[in-house]
Design an enzyme around this catalytic site. Structure first.
Site, PDB file in Angstrom:
ATOM      1  N   LYS A   1     -18.072   2.627  -1.472  1.00 38.78           N
ATOM      2  CA  LYS A   1     -19.210   2.134  -0.704  1.00 38.78           C
ATOM      3  C   LYS A   1     -20.510   2.461  -1.442  1.00 38.78           C
ATOM      4  O   LYS A   1     -20.638   3.536  -2.017  1.00 38.78           O
ATOM      5  CB  LYS A   1     -19.232   2.808   0.672  1.00 38.78           C
ATOM      6  CG  LYS A   1     -18.005   2.461   1.497  1.00 38.78           C
ATOM      7  CD  LYS A   1     -17.873   3.382   2.694  1.00 38.78           C
ATOM      8  CE  LYS A   1     -16.534   3.151   3.369  1.00 38.78           C
ATOM      9  NZ  LYS A   1     -16.208   4.221   4.337  1.00 38.78           N
TER      10      LYS A   1
ATOM     11  N   ARG B   1     -12.566  13.208   8.849  1.00 38.20           N
ATOM     12  CA  ARG B   1     -13.591  14.103   8.295  1.00 38.20           C
ATOM     13  C   ARG B   1     -14.964  13.554   8.626  1.00 38.20           C
ATOM     14  O   ARG B   1     -15.076  12.474   9.213  1.00 38.20           O
ATOM     15  CB  ARG B   1     -13.438  14.138   6.775  1.00 38.20           C
ATOM     16  CG  ARG B   1     -13.491  12.724   6.195  1.00 38.20           C
ATOM     17  CD  ARG B   1     -13.850  12.624   4.752  1.00 38.20           C
ATOM     18  NE  ARG B   1     -14.313  11.280   4.480  1.00 38.20           N
ATOM     19  CZ  ARG B   1     -13.534  10.280   4.082  1.00 38.20           C
ATOM     20  NH1 ARG B   1     -12.244  10.457   3.929  1.00 38.20           N
ATOM     21  NH2 ARG B   1     -14.053   9.087   3.866  1.00 38.20           N
TER      22      ARG B   1
ATOM     23  N   LYS C   1       0.832  -1.214   0.000  1.00 37.54           N
ATOM     24  CA  LYS C   1       0.000   0.000   0.000  1.00 37.54           C
ATOM     25  C   LYS C   1       0.854   1.245   0.000  1.00 37.54           C
ATOM     26  O   LYS C   1       1.932   1.273   0.592  1.00 37.54           O
ATOM     27  CB  LYS C   1      -0.849   0.058   1.286  1.00 37.54           C
ATOM     28  CG  LYS C   1      -2.011  -0.882   1.345  1.00 37.54           C
ATOM     29  CD  LYS C   1      -2.793  -0.580   2.614  1.00 37.54           C
ATOM     30  CE  LYS C   1      -3.947  -1.534   2.796  1.00 37.54           C
ATOM     31  NZ  LYS C   1      -4.618  -1.290   4.084  1.00 37.54           N
TER      32      LYS C   1
ATOM     33  N   LYS D   1      -0.290  -7.898   5.899  1.00 36.60           N
ATOM     34  CA  LYS D   1      -1.037  -9.129   5.620  1.00 36.60           C
ATOM     35  C   LYS D   1      -2.331  -8.727   4.912  1.00 36.60           C
ATOM     36  O   LYS D   1      -2.984  -7.752   5.290  1.00 36.60           O
ATOM     37  CB  LYS D   1      -1.343  -9.813   6.953  1.00 36.60           C
ATOM     38  CG  LYS D   1      -2.220 -11.039   6.851  1.00 36.60           C
ATOM     39  CD  LYS D   1      -1.395 -12.294   6.615  1.00 36.60           C
ATOM     40  CE  LYS D   1      -2.312 -13.484   6.401  1.00 36.60           C
ATOM     41  NZ  LYS D   1      -1.646 -14.540   5.615  1.00 36.60           N
ATOM     42  N   TYR D   2      -2.688  -9.470   3.881  1.00 36.52           N
ATOM     43  CA  TYR D   2      -3.937  -9.181   3.178  1.00 36.52           C
ATOM     44  C   TYR D   2      -5.030 -10.082   3.720  1.00 36.52           C
ATOM     45  O   TYR D   2      -4.892 -11.305   3.713  1.00 36.52           O
ATOM     46  CB  TYR D   2      -3.746  -9.400   1.672  1.00 36.52           C
ATOM     47  CG  TYR D   2      -4.989  -9.117   0.879  1.00 36.52           C
ATOM     48  CD1 TYR D   2      -5.516  -7.827   0.828  1.00 36.52           C
ATOM     49  CD2 TYR D   2      -5.649 -10.138   0.201  1.00 36.52           C
ATOM     50  CE1 TYR D   2      -6.662  -7.560   0.105  1.00 36.52           C
ATOM     51  CE2 TYR D   2      -6.807  -9.874  -0.526  1.00 36.52           C
ATOM     52  CZ  TYR D   2      -7.305  -8.581  -0.571  1.00 36.52           C
ATOM     53  OH  TYR D   2      -8.450  -8.317  -1.289  1.00 36.52           O
TER      54      TYR D   2
ATOM     55  N   GLU E   1      -7.518   2.183   8.987  1.00 29.28           N
ATOM     56  CA  GLU E   1      -7.103   3.582   8.944  1.00 29.28           C
ATOM     57  C   GLU E   1      -8.122   4.430   9.686  1.00 29.28           C
ATOM     58  O   GLU E   1      -9.192   3.947  10.065  1.00 29.28           O
ATOM     59  CB  GLU E   1      -6.967   4.076   7.502  1.00 29.28           C
ATOM     60  CG  GLU E   1      -8.265   4.023   6.707  1.00 29.28           C
ATOM     61  CD  GLU E   1      -8.095   4.512   5.270  1.00 29.28           C
ATOM     62  OE1 GLU E   1      -7.113   4.108   4.625  1.00 29.28           O
ATOM     63  OE2 GLU E   1      -8.932   5.301   4.817  1.00 29.28           O
TER      64      GLU E   1
ATOM     65  N   ASN F   1     -10.242   8.040   9.401  1.00 31.20           N
ATOM     66  CA  ASN F   1     -10.643   9.173   8.573  1.00 31.20           C
ATOM     67  C   ASN F   1     -10.937  10.367   9.464  1.00 31.20           C
ATOM     68  O   ASN F   1     -11.618  10.243  10.478  1.00 31.20           O
ATOM     69  CB  ASN F   1     -11.881   8.837   7.751  1.00 31.20           C
ATOM     70  CG  ASN F   1     -11.587   7.720   6.772  1.00 31.20           C
ATOM     71  OD1 ASN F   1     -10.513   7.662   6.190  1.00 31.20           O
ATOM     72  ND2 ASN F   1     -12.528   6.803   6.634  1.00 31.20           N
TER      73      ASN F   1
ATOM     74  N   ARG G   1     -27.084   4.652  -1.495  1.00 35.13           N
ATOM     75  CA  ARG G   1     -26.585   5.748  -2.319  1.00 35.13           C
ATOM     76  C   ARG G   1     -27.237   5.644  -3.692  1.00 35.13           C
ATOM     77  O   ARG G   1     -27.277   4.572  -4.288  1.00 35.13           O
ATOM     78  CB  ARG G   1     -25.079   5.651  -2.477  1.00 35.13           C
ATOM     79  CG  ARG G   1     -24.371   5.829  -1.154  1.00 35.13           C
ATOM     80  CD  ARG G   1     -22.921   6.124  -1.384  1.00 35.13           C
ATOM     81  NE  ARG G   1     -22.176   6.016  -0.128  1.00 35.13           N
ATOM     82  CZ  ARG G   1     -20.910   6.367  -0.013  1.00 35.13           C
ATOM     83  NH1 ARG G   1     -20.253   6.835  -1.050  1.00 35.13           N
ATOM     84  NH2 ARG G   1     -20.296   6.250   1.147  1.00 35.13           N
TER      85      ARG G   1
ATOM     86  N   HIS H   1     -16.052  -4.796   6.266  1.00 38.04           N
ATOM     87  CA  HIS H   1     -15.551  -3.438   6.500  1.00 38.04           C
ATOM     88  C   HIS H   1     -16.478  -2.778   7.526  1.00 38.04           C
ATOM     89  O   HIS H   1     -17.642  -2.523   7.235  1.00 38.04           O
ATOM     90  CB  HIS H   1     -15.550  -2.671   5.170  1.00 38.04           C
ATOM     91  CG  HIS H   1     -15.112  -1.247   5.291  1.00 38.04           C
ATOM     92  ND1 HIS H   1     -14.180  -0.687   4.458  1.00 38.04           N
ATOM     93  CD2 HIS H   1     -15.468  -0.264   6.155  1.00 38.04           C
ATOM     94  CE1 HIS H   1     -13.990   0.566   4.801  1.00 38.04           C
ATOM     95  NE2 HIS H   1     -14.777   0.854   5.819  1.00 38.04           N
TER      96      HIS H   1
END
Lengths: 498, 513, 183
Positions: free
Chosen positions: A238, A293, A159, A202-203, A289, A291, A339, A209
């Site tokens: 998403k 925002r 990554k 590691k994947y 990770e 975010n 969405r 998610h």
């Protein structure tokens, strides 16, 4: 309290922010750009400011210098970046600070730390948050990459340290794939994010998610507002989210939430934030990770907590202390967000360009629609393709699915193709309804990407045949009576001119 | 009477025997309808009267001689939607539809009758070409037909449908008619066939690539209409006939409908993007203005930067010409100029009012276009507009710059009414070009030339390119609310009902070719 | 003999052939514009425009919103419930004709999208291997300061994408190549 705010964004999120800020007595400023001078969001702000004339090499909402200038020139006290664009750009937060403008979000230092995945991982490690095995620092060269990959065990993922949104990531399933992918990834990272640093971890194959909403004030108070289930994605985009997640039980939720809160505390986090986790089949979770925002999918959290996230964000930015304690947060019922994008699902989710000719929205007291378009809005390839977000609230998951489907059936858009039939297909899907799905759902569990009602194809065929008939039936178009009569005055002159 | 009548019946029977099961099957197996089916399909049921059905082929001195009744073409007249039409249909099943002297005479007769009676002519072409055995007689036959095509040009509408081969000299008869239809996959037109092309130029090309429907409807512009099969093609001809008059004295049929002429179409207000650089589909504008959204487009796949076709307004046929901002920004190039000019000439010949929707940034620049003669080809469009004496209306939707402003039916060249939408920009040239010329020195001296240019461009847009200046000078009759376009056009059209213009007497003008 | 007669709009047989992978087809006997029968079953169709301009089709006891997206001669793209369907309307004879022609012709090589004019590629909207339908936007070309969206005219699978975003192209440069999907 903040008195005025510049909304440095467009579309539905600009409207969303304006609505809350206005209600809190904050004067809202919207930015008019040449690309969409009649956009709907401009109708929802107290005052419109024109973006300064530029040569157009930098898109308006990415133009740090001019955005700050607009705020300073108009004496606007604060700036809200929304999501996307500059919302996670530490330079923008810094430029605001330097100009004496309040940036609604974390400090530039925190944005920088969390934006750099290597630093973020160090923080997570200090906070004792589980992570997928891998390097802590950047990988210097191909040789080191292969050694590291062999140590972790395949599959691994390479990554970009500063990447995001699914770009700059490559999966390797065996040793010979590491070298070429490592080099490609470095190149991509350099061109896309201007930083060639990459790392390996590691994947996790087909994870779920799941993300936790964090709220932190400037005084060290950190609470979480539960999780959001975001596994329904296509190419890391998403498409449909819900809260809570059907994959978590009370115990796991507490474990993950406390890890998220520990991480935020360790980072000395402030403002709204989202901690993203991967959850594998054995219910192990790993930090991915954070975010910094407000997220697109924030309304599902608002629906089940009854809290207004933008309001909290503005209060924190104004220096207020958090008034809610963790024990005050109650999760109530189930929320789903669909969405609705202007995309042609049947042609591989390509953008569907054109003008919205007509739009009919469902109405119901259990739903909320956040939208930044109206009839006549042109969908162009230059902005994201989102038309609206439909958010529903039900007593439980089955109830929420029922309301969502019912609402989608009454949601009509003409002029462009939309993801409504896709959303319906997800909600009708048995695997989805059972609640046991992961990020591979679309590829592995959906035989049909669009939902078709009974007899729908037959009716479409009839529609085509009927129109064909109509178009080719001009039997009434000419009759003997319709034979033209030329006015004598005209006739005489017509003949004379021959 | 008995014997005489028997003889009559016997003759009839022989003709019918010519059209046996085998006759139909052969052609159906090629994916085509027979000449007989086609012509019957064209005319209203029971209205077709055949002429010269029994004529034998002319004798020949060379090769195989075989005589068939009718000499490979079915000719006659009847009604289409109640209006008289003359037609001929070449029969590929009879000597390959080849053109012999008698065959040609029949076609000539149809043209002569059509001219005498002021009726349209429809030719359904499916022919192997000149009949070699008949030699120069067959060539003379073509010459006679070509002459009739020219005599009838602009007097009665002529429609050709290529429904099989059309090669060599045979292509020039359709080429001189008003509209050419083709069927996908089973029709082709070329002057020289693939075999000769291979021998002479060593170029390997298939029939389809050389002269198929796709090539002629997209690249060469020879064919205006392409249909997927014979039946749909004939429906297309029938549809076209409803829009056009029978001859140059009459008006096109009046077809009343329930679409109110004063219909307010609010979506027209949103259709032109504010950003002058953004495209939109002008066909949407046309459909929203005309009766029931029905627009019968001509040559839709060729030179798509200009859109032409027929529609109705309050029941009256109009010819629509529109720049298409979606394709090449709607700029005019050689192909689009010629396409527009030819359509205007047809409308003017047959008393069909012209409605122009204008959004044109100018003529296409570049050595490619200049060297191929954009000057003389662009002049065709200008000439056609100027010469046309039918009612001419214009709606300026957005850009109208420079020479293109004049060409696209300006009032100065004889446009009757010019309307402009509030989004119209009318000027000698676009803002960028104008500022670069007018403020050359200032820009060179400026500290930040880009910034100064942007300011000047904005000022130019504000002060020069708006429609109100032209309005106040009378070059525009009215700046209108886009939603009311339909009604404004209808009223203007009605006011021109009795329009009549005298041109100087002459043999004919000399249009640049 | 004249089974191909389409002289009358009424009382004829029309077949709607879908362009989807299964090439599903529906055969109808047409009574008039609103009454059809299919496999002996009578079907009555009604189309209404609601006050807000949304069109609804009702048939077989259900009502669905629809839109006519495009008409290209006898090919109709319609949307029912937001799902797109493309049908080519054939008569029994034209269908037979299609089969005859298909048998004669070698497989079509597909389609090449070339730049209609010089300009700059603003965005590339497809990737190799992607399936496209007629009308699917392939690339956006900026020319004469205008953004032109160039679309596929035939269904196919994207083969080569010959350009990148930001690249300048000349007239007739190859942009995207599509291949026919294997039948």
């Amino acid at each position: 309290m903040i008195k005025s705010i510049l909304i440095a964004n467009r579309g539905e999120i600009a409207i969303r922010i304006a609505r809350t800020a206005h209600r809190m007595g904050i004067k809202t400023y919207g930015i008019r750009t040449k690309k969409e001078p009649n956009a709907v969001y401009l109708q929802k702000v107290d005052q419109i400011v024109d973006f300064p004339d530029t040569d157009g090499t930098i898109a308006e909402f990415l133009d740090i210098k001019n955005l700050v200038k607009v705020a300073v020139d108009n004496n606007i006290e604060s700036v809200h970046p929304g999501y996307g664009y500059l919302s996670e750009n530490p330079d923008f937060a810094q430029a605001c600070r330097d100009a004496g403008v309040i940036f609604v979000g974390p400090s530039p230092e925190i944005i920088h730390k969390m934006g750099d995945k290597i630093i973020a991982k160090e923080i997570a490690q200090r906070a004792g948050v589980p992570m997928t095995g891998g390097t802590l620092g950047g990988i210097p060269d191909t040789k080191a990459a292969i050694e590291e990959a062999n140590r972790i065990g395949y599959p691994v993922i390479i990554k970009a340290a500063t990447g995001g949104g699914g770009r700059g990531m490559r999966v390797c399933t065996k040793e010979d794939e590491v070298a070429p992918n490592f080099e490609l990834c470095q190149k991509e990272a350099l061109t896309a994010f201007n930083d060639p640093t990459v790392f390996i971890e590691k994947y996790i194959v087909n994870p779920k998610h799941i993300e936790f909403q964090i709220v932190a004030d400037k005084y060290g108070n950190v609470i979480h507002l539960g999780e959001r289930e975001c596994s329904i994605q296509r190419k890391h985009q998403k498409l449909l989210e819900e809260a809570p997640s059907p994959a978590l039980d009370h115990e796991l939720r507490e474990k993950m939430a406390s890890a998220a809160v520990r991480l935020a505390k360790e980072a000395k986090y402030e403002s709204l934030g989202t901690v993203e986790f991967l959850l594998d089949n054995d219910k192990n979770f790993y930090f991915m990770e954070m975010n910094t925002r407000i997220q697109v999918e924030h309304p599902v959290t608002e629906m089940i907590t009854g809290l207004n996230l933008v309001e909290l964000q503005l209060l924190i930015a104004s220096g207020e202390k958090l008034q809610i304690r963790q024990e005050d947060v109650k999760l109530n019922g189930w929320a789903i967000e669909c969405r609705i994008n202007a995309e042609d699902v049947q042609s591989g989710f390509t953008p569907s360009i054109g003008m919205i000719k007509n739009m009919r929205l469902p109405s119901n007291n259990r739903i909320r629609i956040d939208s930044g378009v109206r009839v006549g809005t042109e969908i162009t390839p230059f902005f994201d393709s989102m038309i609206a977000k439909l958010i529903v609230h039900g007593e439980d998951r089955a109830d929420a699915i029922k309301i969502a489907l019912h609402s989608l059936e009454h949601f009509v858009v003409t002029g462009v193709k939309t993801t409504i039939p896709f959303d319906k297909a997800v909600l009708h899907n048995e695997v989805y309804r059972k609640g046991d799905f992961n990020t591979s759902f679309i590829e592995t569990c959906m035989d049909n990407l669009v939902w078709r009602e009974e007899h729908e194809e037959l009716i479409a065929a009839l529609l085509a045949v009927s129109n064909y008939n109509h178009d080719n039936d001009f039997s009434g178009d000419t009759t003997d009576q319709a034979e033209p009569n030329v006015d004598p005055w005209v006739l005489q002159r017509r003949i004379r001119h021959l | 009477m008995g014997q005489a009548f028997d003889k009559f019946l016997e003759r009839q029977k022989r003709l019918e025997a010519q059209y046996d099961d085998n006759y139909y099957e052969k052609q159906h197996n090629r994916g085509k309808l027979t000449a007989r089916e086609r012509i019957l399909m064209l005319f209203d049921e029971g209205s077709f009267e055949e002429l010269d059905a029994f004529v034998p082929s002319a004798g020949s001195s060379f090769g195989k001689t075989k005589s068939v009744m009718g000499d490979g073409v079915i000719a006659g007249y009847g009604t289409v939607q109640g209006r008289q039409v003359f037609a001929y249909s070449q029969d590929f099943n009879m000597m390959g539809g080849s053109l012999g002297a008698v065959h040609a005479q029949k076609i000539v007769k149809v043209h002569d009758m059509a001219l005498k009676t002021g009726s349209p002519v429809v030719g359904l072409i499916d022919s192997g070409g000149a009949r070699i055995q008949e030699g120069v007689s067959s060539l003379n036959g073509y010459a006679n037909i070509f002459r009739r095509n020219v005599l009838a040009s602009g007097v009665v509408p002529q429609i050709s449908a290529i429904m099989g081969p059309a090669a060599g000299g045979a292509v020039y008869s359709p080429a001189m008619t008003d509209f050419i239809f083709m069927t996908e996959g089973t029709s082709y037109m070329f002057v020289t066939g693939p075999d000769v092309v291979r021998q002479v130029l060593n170029e390997d090309v298939t029939t389809e690539e050389l002269g198929g429907a796709k090539v002629h409807s997209t690249k060469s512009g020879v064919a205006q209409f392409v249909y997927s099969d014979d039946a749909n093609l004939i429906l297309g001809i029938k549809k076209l006939l409803t829009y056009i008059p029978s001859n140059n004295i009459e008006n096109a049929p009046f077809v009343p409908n329930d679409d109110p002429v004063d219909r307010i179409e609010e979506s027209l207000r949103d259709i032109v993007p504010e950003d002058p650089d953004k495209p939109y589909d002008v066909k949407e504008v046309i459909r929203l203005v005309v009766d029931k959204g029905r627009f019968f487009e001509v040559a839709e796949n060729f030179a798509q930067n200009i859109v032409v076709g027929f529609a109705r307004l309050g029941g009256f046929t109009i010819g629509v010409i529109a720049n298409q901002p979606k394709v090449m920004a709607g700029s005019l190039d050689i192909d689009s100029s010629v396409k527009g000019a030819r359509f205007i000439n047809f409308c003017d010949s047959f008393n069909i009012p012209i409605v122009t929707f204008e959004d044109v940034p100018g003529f296409m620049p570049g050595s490619d276009q200049e060297h191929q003669g954009i000057i003389r080809n662009g002049a065709k469009l200008l000439y056609a507009y100027t010469r046309a004496t039918v009612p001419k209306l214009t709606v300026i939707l957005r850009k109208s710059y420079g020479g293109a402003y004049i060409v696209m039916n300006a009032k100065g060249i004889g446009g009757d009414y010019s309307f402009a939408w509030p989004t119209a920009e009318i000027a000698v040239m676009g803002p960028d070009g104008a500022i670069a010329i007018l403020y050359k020195k200032e820009l060179a001296a400026a500290e930040d030339p880009a910034k100064l240019k942007r300011e000047l461009v904005a000022k130019y847009r504000e002060e020069v390119t708006n429609p109100y200046i032209a309005d106040e000078k009378g070059f525009i009759d009215e700046v209108i609310d886009p939603a009311e376009t339909r009604n404004k056009l209808y009223r203007a059209l009605k006011s021109l009902d009795k329009k009549s213009v005298s041109l100087p007497r002459r043999k004919h003008g000399n249009i640049p070719l | 003999m004249m089974d191909s007669n389409t002289q009358n709009i009424q009382n004829r047989t029309l077949i709607a052939v879908s362009n989807n992978q299964e090439k599903s087809s529906y055969e109808f006997q047409v009574k008039n514009q609103y009454e059809f029968s299919s496999k002996g079953r009578k079907l009555k169709v009604e189309m209404v425009e609601e006050a807000d301009g949304i069109m609804l089709i009702s048939c077989e006891g259900v009502r669905y919103p629809f839109e006519i997206v495009s008409i290209k001669q006898n090919t109709y793209e319609v949307m029912v419930n937001g799902v797109s369907y493309t049908f080519t309307i054939e008569t029994p004879f034209s269908l037979k004709r299609r089969q005859i022609l298909a048998a004669q012709k070698p497989a079509d090589a597909g389609e090449e999208l070339r730049a209609p004019m010089p300009g700059k590629i603003v965005s590339v909207l497809v990737k190799p291997g992607q399936e496209v339908q007629p009308g699917t936007a392939l690339v956006v070309l900026e020319a004469m300061k205008m953004q032109n969206t160039l679309s596929a005219t035939e269904a196919g699978i994207v083969g080569t994408v010959a350009v990148k975003e930001g690249q300048t192209v000349s007239k007739d440069d190859l942009l995207v190549e599509t291949k026919k999907p294997k039948a």
